[in-house]
Design a protein around this motif. Structure first.
Motif, mmCIF file in Angstrom:
data_model
loop_
_atom_site.group_PDB
_atom_site.id
_atom_site.type_symbol
_atom_site.label_atom_id
_atom_site.label_comp_id
_atom_site.label_asym_id
_atom_site.label_seq_id
_atom_site.Cartn_x
_atom_site.Cartn_y
_atom_site.Cartn_z
ATOM 1 N N SER A 93 0.836 -1.209 0.000
ATOM 2 C CA SER A 93 0.000 0.000 0.000
ATOM 3 C C SER A 93 0.869 1.257 0.000
ATOM 4 O O SER A 93 0.461 2.297 -0.528
ATOM 5 C CB SER A 93 -0.958 -0.002 1.191
ATOM 6 N N ASN A 94 2.073 1.175 0.571
ATOM 7 C CA ASN A 94 3.003 2.304 0.501
ATOM 8 C C ASN A 94 3.378 2.601 -0.947
ATOM 9 O O ASN A 94 3.524 3.761 -1.346
ATOM 10 C CB ASN A 94 4.274 2.003 1.296
ATOM 11 N N LEU A 95 3.546 1.538 -1.731
ATOM 12 C CA LEU A 95 3.902 1.697 -3.141
ATOM 13 C C LEU A 95 2.744 2.246 -3.958
ATOM 14 O O LEU A 95 2.956 2.861 -5.013
ATOM 15 C CB LEU A 95 4.335 0.344 -3.728
ATOM 16 N N ASP A 96 1.529 2.035 -3.473
ATOM 17 C CA ASP A 96 0.333 2.430 -4.231
ATOM 18 C C ASP A 96 -0.146 3.843 -3.938
ATOM 19 O O ASP A 96 -1.174 4.269 -4.448
ATOM 20 C CB ASP A 96 -0.804 1.431 -3.956
ATOM 21 N N GLY A 97 0.588 4.576 -3.103
ATOM 22 C CA GLY A 97 0.240 5.971 -2.855
ATOM 23 C C GLY A 97 -0.390 6.205 -1.495
ATOM 24 O O GLY A 97 -0.839 5.273 -0.819
ATOM 25 N N VAL A 98 -0.431 7.478 -1.099
ATOM 26 C CA VAL A 98 -0.879 7.848 0.237
ATOM 27 C C VAL A 98 -2.328 7.438 0.490
ATOM 28 O O VAL A 98 -2.656 6.894 1.553
ATOM 29 C CB VAL A 98 -0.729 9.370 0.449
ATOM 30 N N THR A 99 -3.191 7.671 -0.477
ATOM 31 C CA THR A 99 -4.611 7.354 -0.277
ATOM 32 C C THR A 99 -4.821 5.868 -0.059
ATOM 33 O O THR A 99 -5.560 5.456 0.852
ATOM 34 C CB THR A 99 -5.444 7.825 -1.483
ATOM 35 N N GLU A 100 -4.176 5.047 -0.868
ATOM 36 C CA GLU A 100 -4.323 3.598 -0.718
ATOM 37 C C GLU A 100 -3.727 3.132 0.607
ATOM 38 O O GLU A 100 -4.282 2.251 1.267
ATOM 39 C CB GLU A 100 -3.635 2.876 -1.885
ATOM 40 N N ARG A 101 -2.619 3.729 0.980
ATOM 41 C CA ARG A 101 -1.997 3.369 2.265
ATOM 42 C C ARG A 101 -2.958 3.630 3.409
ATOM 43 O O ARG A 101 -3.112 2.806 4.321
ATOM 44 C CB ARG A 101 -0.711 4.174 2.458
ATOM 45 N N ILE A 102 -3.615 4.779 3.374
ATOM 46 C CA ILE A 102 -4.565 5.126 4.428
ATOM 47 C C ILE A 102 -5.765 4.179 4.408
ATOM 48 O O ILE A 102 -6.223 3.718 5.461
ATOM 49 C CB ILE A 102 -5.011 6.590 4.277
ATOM 50 N N LYS A 103 -6.261 3.870 3.223
ATOM 51 C CA LYS A 103 -7.417 2.984 3.106
ATOM 52 C C LYS A 103 -7.133 1.603 3.692
ATOM 53 O O LYS A 103 -8.046 0.930 4.183
ATOM 54 C CB LYS A 103 -7.824 2.847 1.639
ATOM 55 N N GLN A 104 -5.881 1.171 3.614
ATOM 56 C CA GLN A 104 -5.536 -0.188 4.050
ATOM 57 C C GLN A 104 -5.115 -0.269 5.516
ATOM 58 O O GLN A 104 -4.866 -1.371 6.022
ATOM 59 C CB GLN A 104 -4.424 -0.754 3.165
ATOM 60 N N LEU A 105 -5.030 0.862 6.212
ATOM 61 C CA LEU A 105 -4.589 0.837 7.603
ATOM 62 C C LEU A 105 -5.430 -0.103 8.465
ATOM 63 O O LEU A 105 -4.894 -0.914 9.234
ATOM 64 C CB LEU A 105 -4.635 2.248 8.197
ATOM 65 N N GLU A 106 -6.729 0.000 8.344
ATOM 66 C CA GLU A 106 -7.616 -0.827 9.157
ATOM 67 C C GLU A 106 -7.435 -2.304 8.818
ATOM 68 O O GLU A 106 -7.444 -3.174 9.709
ATOM 69 C CB GLU A 106 -9.077 -0.411 8.949
ATOM 70 N N LEU A 147 -6.254 13.761 7.158
ATOM 71 C CA LEU A 147 -6.455 13.023 5.914
ATOM 72 C C LEU A 147 -6.903 11.597 6.203
ATOM 73 O O LEU A 147 -7.807 11.068 5.529
ATOM 74 C CB LEU A 147 -5.153 13.012 5.105
ATOM 75 N N ILE A 148 -6.286 10.970 7.203
ATOM 76 C CA ILE A 148 -6.678 9.611 7.580
ATOM 77 C C ILE A 148 -8.147 9.575 7.976
ATOM 78 O O ILE A 148 -8.903 8.699 7.547
ATOM 79 C CB ILE A 148 -5.796 9.099 8.738
ATOM 80 N N ASN A 149 -8.561 10.535 8.775
ATOM 81 C CA ASN A 149 -9.949 10.568 9.241
ATOM 82 C C ASN A 149 -10.941 10.797 8.110
ATOM 83 O O ASN A 149 -12.100 10.365 8.179
ATOM 84 C CB ASN A 149 -10.121 11.656 10.300
ATOM 85 N N SER A 150 -10.477 11.471 7.042
ATOM 86 C CA SER A 150 -11.379 11.750 5.927
ATOM 87 C C SER A 150 -11.429 10.619 4.911
ATOM 88 O O SER A 150 -12.419 10.467 4.194
ATOM 89 C CB SER A 150 -10.956 13.049 5.217
ATOM 90 N N VAL A 151 -10.377 9.799 4.861
ATOM 91 C CA VAL A 151 -10.283 8.737 3.838
ATOM 92 C C VAL A 151 -10.659 7.367 4.389
ATOM 93 O O VAL A 151 -11.391 6.609 3.746
ATOM 94 C CB VAL A 151 -8.856 8.688 3.244
ATOM 95 N N ALA A 152 -10.159 7.029 5.571
ATOM 96 C CA ALA A 152 -10.397 5.701 6.131
ATOM 97 C C ALA A 152 -11.804 5.610 6.708
ATOM 98 O O ALA A 152 -12.237 6.507 7.437
ATOM 99 C CB ALA A 152 -9.369 5.405 7.220
ATOM 100 N N PRO A 153 -12.547 4.526 6.412
ATOM 101 C CA PRO A 153 -13.913 4.390 6.922
ATOM 102 C C PRO A 153 -13.967 4.279 8.445
ATOM 103 O O PRO A 153 -14.829 4.851 9.087
ATOM 104 C CB PRO A 153 -14.410 3.093 6.257
ATOM 105 N N ASN A 154 -13.028 3.530 9.014
ATOM 106 C CA ASN A 154 -12.931 3.388 10.467
ATOM 107 C C ASN A 154 -11.467 3.549 10.869
ATOM 108 O O ASN A 154 -10.775 2.552 11.116
ATOM 109 C CB ASN A 154 -13.458 2.021 10.917
ATOM 110 N N PRO A 155 -10.989 4.778 10.907
ATOM 111 C CA PRO A 155 -9.555 5.007 11.121
ATOM 112 C C PRO A 155 -9.066 4.451 12.453
ATOM 113 O O PRO A 155 -9.661 4.712 13.499
ATOM 114 C CB PRO A 155 -9.437 6.535 11.080
ATOM 115 N N PRO A 156 -7.994 3.655 12.410
ATOM 116 C CA PRO A 156 -7.440 3.125 13.662
ATOM 117 C C PRO A 156 -6.721 4.205 14.442
ATOM 118 O O PRO A 156 -6.295 5.213 13.875
ATOM 119 C CB PRO A 156 -6.467 2.048 13.178
ATOM 120 N N THR A 157 -6.605 3.998 15.726
ATOM 121 C CA THR A 157 -5.862 4.919 16.581
ATOM 122 C C THR A 157 -4.727 4.150 17.254
ATOM 123 O O THR A 157 -4.756 2.917 17.330
ATOM 124 C CB THR A 157 -6.761 5.541 17.653
#
Length: 229
Positions: A93-106, A147-157
């Motif tokens: 996800s790091n290779l796929d860009g910031v948005t994808e990285r954030i989406k995959q955090l959860e 940005l994480i809070n705006s992109v990720a559906p359930n942003p981890p903390t």
């Protein structure tokens, strides 16, 4: 495939003999076993760390992710499959860009936590991975957090205290098992403004024998941080 063969594969990996590990895996008869699939993913992933050309590294990470996904599809409740799927998904996800990285955090966190549930009492590596996840999430600035809070559906903390707990747990299970765990124990104590606690870990990290890229990173970062004391 025997237990002895799996043990030898793990010994080759622990000795940073990734190419030898890959060659052995390719000769195994049971290529459909989940235990073989996640070990193949792990080996290719660490070969990517040795790649010096960006395109080669990218290709190896994506190949490793394919093997990890195949392992998880074979057995979604397998410890190794969840552990390495989470680790390699994070890198991909790091290779796929910031948005994808954030989406995959959860998703990354979910697989790490599942792996902890499956085998968190005896495997230090998964605690280190979860610790790095918590550490890196804790150090993001407020702009990235927004940005994480705006992109990720359930942003981890996460917090540095949680990261420290994970790194300490890993070290308790198997002291000195991984150079980067020593480094991150030092870095986390520094983040918590505990320099006296950080220094011994950084000194150990700086003194590691360099056998692979992770050891090199550990030695260089720890030496640099010690120079600031």
């Amino acid at each position: 495939m025997s237990a002895e063969e799996l043990k030898l594969l793990d010994e080759l990996f622990d000795s940073c003999e990734y190419q030898a590990s890959l060659e052995m895996i390719q000769k195994l008869a049971d290529q459909d076993s989940v235990e073989v699939k996640w070990r193949l993913a792990r080996t290719v992933f660490f070969l990517s760390k040795q790649a010096t050309v960006a395109t080669e590294k990218d290709a190896l990470v994506r190949e490793a992710f394919g093997h990890a996904a195949a392992a998880l599809e074979t057995d979604g409740d397998n410890f190794g499959a969840n552990k390495w799927y989470g680790a390699i998904l994070s890198e991909k996800s790091n290779l796929d860009g910031v948005t994808e990285r954030i989406k995959q955090l959860e998703n990354v966190q979910k697989h790490f936590q599942r792996a902890v549930t499956l085998n968190g009492t005896s495997d230090p590596g998964i605690w280190h991975m979860l610790g790095q996840f918590n550490f890196k999430l804790s150090e993001v600035g407020w702009v990235t957090r927004k940005l994480i809070n705006s992109v990720a559906p359930n942003p981890p903390t996460a917090s540095y205290e949680e990261a420290l707990e994970c790194f300490t747990k890993a070290e308790t299970i198997r002291p000195g098992f991984y150079a980067l765990n020593l480094l991150y124990l030092g870095k986390t104590h520094l983040a918590l403004k505990q320099p006296d606690e950080a220094k011994p870990w950084l000194e150990r990290a700086a003194a590691v024998q360099v056998r692979c890229d992770d050891d090199r990173i550990c030695h260089e970062e720890a030496t640099e941080l010690l120079g600031k004391f």
